[in-house]
Design an enzyme around this catalytic site. Structure first.
Site, PDB file in Angstrom:
ATOM      1  N   HIS A 183       0.841  -1.312   0.006  1.00 21.39           N
ATOM      2  CA  HIS A 183      -0.153  -0.057  -0.073  1.00 21.39           C
ATOM      3  C   HIS A 183       0.928   1.155   0.084  1.00 21.39           C
ATOM      4  O   HIS A 183       0.348   2.271   0.368  1.00 21.39           O
ATOM      5  CB  HIS A 183      -0.989  -0.023   1.350  1.00 21.39           C
ATOM      6  CG  HIS A 183      -1.799  -1.063   1.336  1.00 21.39           C
ATOM      7  ND1 HIS A 183      -3.287  -1.201   0.843  1.00 21.39           N
ATOM      8  CD2 HIS A 183      -1.660  -2.375   1.849  1.00 21.39           C
ATOM      9  CE1 HIS A 183      -3.690  -2.349   0.977  1.00 21.39           C
ATOM     10  NE2 HIS A 183      -2.768  -3.012   2.014  1.00 21.39           N
ATOM     11  N   SER A 313      15.651  19.039 -16.736  1.00 19.22           N
ATOM     12  CA  SER A 313      14.794  20.349 -16.895  1.00 19.22           C
ATOM     13  C   SER A 313      15.576  21.190 -17.490  1.00 19.22           C
ATOM     14  O   SER A 313      16.694  21.438 -17.499  1.00 19.22           O
ATOM     15  CB  SER A 313      14.586  20.588 -15.550  1.00 19.22           C
ATOM     16  OG  SER A 313      13.732  22.112 -15.437  1.00 19.22           O
ATOM     17  N   SER A 314      14.772  22.035 -18.242  1.00 12.59           N
ATOM     18  CA  SER A 314      15.161  23.329 -19.153  1.00 12.59           C
ATOM     19  C   SER A 314      15.360  24.468 -18.354  1.00 12.59           C
ATOM     20  O   SER A 314      15.725  25.668 -18.594  1.00 12.59           O
ATOM     21  CB  SER A 314      14.291  23.686 -20.374  1.00 12.59           C
ATOM     22  OG  SER A 314      12.925  24.079 -19.744  1.00 12.59           O
ATOM     23  N   LYS A 319      18.930  18.830 -12.290  1.00 13.09           N
ATOM     24  CA  LYS A 319      17.769  17.937 -12.357  1.00 13.09           C
ATOM     25  C   LYS A 319      17.994  16.829 -13.270  1.00 13.09           C
ATOM     26  O   LYS A 319      18.401  17.128 -14.476  1.00 13.09           O
ATOM     27  CB  LYS A 319      16.437  18.721 -12.292  1.00 13.09           C
ATOM     28  CG  LYS A 319      15.183  17.852 -12.090  1.00 13.09           C
ATOM     29  CD  LYS A 319      13.761  18.534 -12.148  1.00 13.09           C
ATOM     30  CE  LYS A 319      12.830  18.076 -11.466  1.00 13.09           C
ATOM     31  NZ  LYS A 319      12.534  16.732 -12.194  1.00 13.09           N
ATOM     32  N   VAL A 320      17.869  15.771 -12.693  1.00 15.58           N
ATOM     33  CA  VAL A 320      17.914  14.461 -13.724  1.00 15.58           C
ATOM     34  C   VAL A 320      16.596  13.502 -13.495  1.00 15.58           C
ATOM     35  O   VAL A 320      16.399  13.170 -12.515  1.00 15.58           O
ATOM     36  CB  VAL A 320      19.167  13.539 -13.114  1.00 15.58           C
ATOM     37  CG1 VAL A 320      19.673  12.359 -14.229  1.00 15.58           C
ATOM     38  CG2 VAL A 320      20.610  14.455 -13.453  1.00 15.58           C
ATOM     39  N   GLU A 326      10.274   6.207 -17.625  1.00 11.04           N
ATOM     40  CA  GLU A 326       9.313   6.997 -18.306  1.00 11.04           C
ATOM     41  C   GLU A 326       8.932   6.527 -19.715  1.00 11.04           C
ATOM     42  O   GLU A 326       7.805   6.457 -20.062  1.00 11.04           O
ATOM     43  CB  GLU A 326       9.621   8.472 -18.270  1.00 11.04           C
ATOM     44  CG  GLU A 326       9.383   8.744 -16.573  1.00 11.04           C
ATOM     45  CD  GLU A 326       9.937  10.319 -16.504  1.00 11.04           C
ATOM     46  OE1 GLU A 326       9.726  10.788 -15.500  1.00 11.04           O
ATOM     47  OE2 GLU A 326      10.437  11.098 -17.482  1.00 11.04           O
TER      48      GLU A 326
END
Length: 463
Positions: A183, A313-314, A319-320, A326
């Site tokens: 859960h 991120s642009s 950020k990775v 995905e």
């Protein structure tokens, strides 16, 4: 420069065809009639059409129904279709006549044109290239042949590769325990080997399911011609074509024991698509587990680090993102949608013919192709290279109040619940609180609460 045309004719009359085109009048009519999507039938399907036409020419020659020169010319031209040399000569939209008669005639016309250019024997698309055949048995056979070839040469090897990558990673992480979750809440510990071993078992179960479905897909309706009765085809034609296709591809095809079933329904394709949907569910579960385990690095689970493949991120430097899982999840969503389309198409067997064959071909072959590619990506760009953040894992294990479950046989459920609540509320390790609230020694608690021992299962006493 203005495009040049030539005049071609069929049973409906004359029309202009681009001078450079290898196709004839029936293909041109379909190009003009179906300007729907710009999507053409997959190359693997066109390859299967070429294989069927080559096999048919050989069988007709061996049975003395087609003279050797014409038969050899047709076979050689059909093998050019198989090679992909003339893929640009198959321009018909997927959304066409439901039997894909236009695509069958496209193959007949292109092959006749190629063969005539070499032999000057007056090879006719219908009388010679299509001898002993109908669109109604050729197109279902092409769906089955192309799907079997893709599954055998691409999907199943890719799934084996993924399972082996999971085995290797599982072996590498033997003895590393982590907090289990049910859960999405903390539960009893498991090892990474157990978690990855579960994923590998899922993949191997999917291989078995797919191989089972392929047994039905290898039963070809070629030889049933228009409605399943085999009109205008020699009674040995279907079995002989299946034998030649086996020789040409290395995949064991057999003639269907009921041509009516293979022509009027797409049940075998629906079954295979259903197994691909099951595989998609498995891959999405694995990919989402990886995404959650990788989440963070500070505010998420932070159990693993997936390979950093590109900036995430642009606007947010550093950020990775988990791009491979995905992408795999999107593939799975597409496959599940494809299965819905194939299911609807499978219901469209009206009396003696299914009339959504092109859309079955498009969606089934796309599912096979993208699942093959996604499985290898997941293995090579996510599973093989992820690292474990053992510091985070150990910190979570030490404070996991659910570890008290291991003490139930010794102290009982009620006292265990009280210890768990106190440990959670005070943010203290279970062992520390259990020392205060039970008569168990530190040595006993170390043994009973050892995460690795807990993952082995079984009831442990207080000795």
């Amino acid at each position: 420069m203005a495009q040049e045309f030539r005049i071609e004719s069929d049973s409906m009359g004359e029309l202009k065809v681009p001078a450079s085109a290898l196709w004839g009048a029936q293909t041109q009519r379909a190009v003009q009639n179906f300007p729907v999507s710009g999507l053409t039938l997959p190359k693997d399907f066109i390859r299967a059409l070429g294989l069927i036409k080559a096999a048919a020419a050989r069988v007709n020659r061996e049975m003395g129904l087609l003279d050797a020169n014409r038969a050899l010319g047709i076979e050689q031209a059909a093998l050019r279709v198989v090679s992909g040399d003339v893929d640009d000569q198959f321009p018909i939209d997927v959304f066409q006549t439901g039997s894909a008669t236009s695509s069958n005639m496209n193959a007949n016309e292109v092959i006749a044109h190629l063969a005539n250019a070499e032999s000057k024997l007056g090879i006719h698309p219908n009388d010679h290239v299509n001898m002993g055949q109908s669109s109604n048995d050729v197109i279902p056979t092409a769906i089955q042949v192309s799907a079997c070839l893709l599954a055998s040469t691409e999907l199943i090897p890719a799934l084996r590769h993924l399972a082996e990558a999971l085995d290797i990673k599982s072996e590498e992480l033997t003895g590393v325990a982590k907090t289990g979750r049910t859960h999405l809440m903390d539960a009893m510990p498991v090892t990474f080997s157990q978690e990855l071993g579960c994923w590998a078992a899922q993949i191997r179960s999917n291989i078995r399911r797919i191989k089972s479905a392929l047994r039905r897909m290898r039963k070809l309706p070629q030889g049933g011609t228009a409605v399943g009765t085999g009109i205008n085809a020699h009674e040995e034609f279907g079995p002989r074509v299946a034998a030649v296709l086996t020789e040409m591809t290395g995949v064991r095809f057999v003639s269907s024991d009921n041509y009516f079933e293979g022509i009027s329904s797409q049940d075998a394709a629906v079954e295979l698509s259903g197994q691909l949907k099951t595989l998609a569910c498995s891959l999405m579960k694995i990919s989402n587990d990886l995404r959650l385990m990788n989440s963070g690095p500070l505010a998420g689970f932070g159990e693993i680090e997936l390979p950093a493949l590109q900036p995430g991120s642009s606007i947010m430097p550093g950020k990775v993102n988990p791009v491979i899982p995905e992408a795999v999840c999107m593939v799975c969503a597409q496959v599940i949608g494809n299965d819905a389309t194939i299911t609807i198409a499978g219901q469209s067997g009206l009396f003696q013919l299914n009339v959504m064959l092109p859309v079955v071909a498009l969606n089934l072959l796309q599912s096979l192709k993208i699942l093959s590619n996604a499985s290898r990506l997941l293995a090579d760009s996510a599973i093989a290279g992820f690292t474990v953040r053992k510091d985070n894992i150990q910190a979570a294990l030490a404070c996991n109040p659910i570890l008290v479950t291991a003490l139930n046989p010794v102290i009982g459920y009620e006292l265990g619940a009280a210890i768990a609540k106190k440990a959670y509320k005070q943010g203290r390790p279970i062992k520390e609180v259990a020392l205060e609230m039970t008569k168990l020694s530190a040595k006993q608690l170390d043994r009973l609460l050892d995460p690795l021992e807990i993952t082995k299962g079984g009831i442990k006493g207080s000795k």
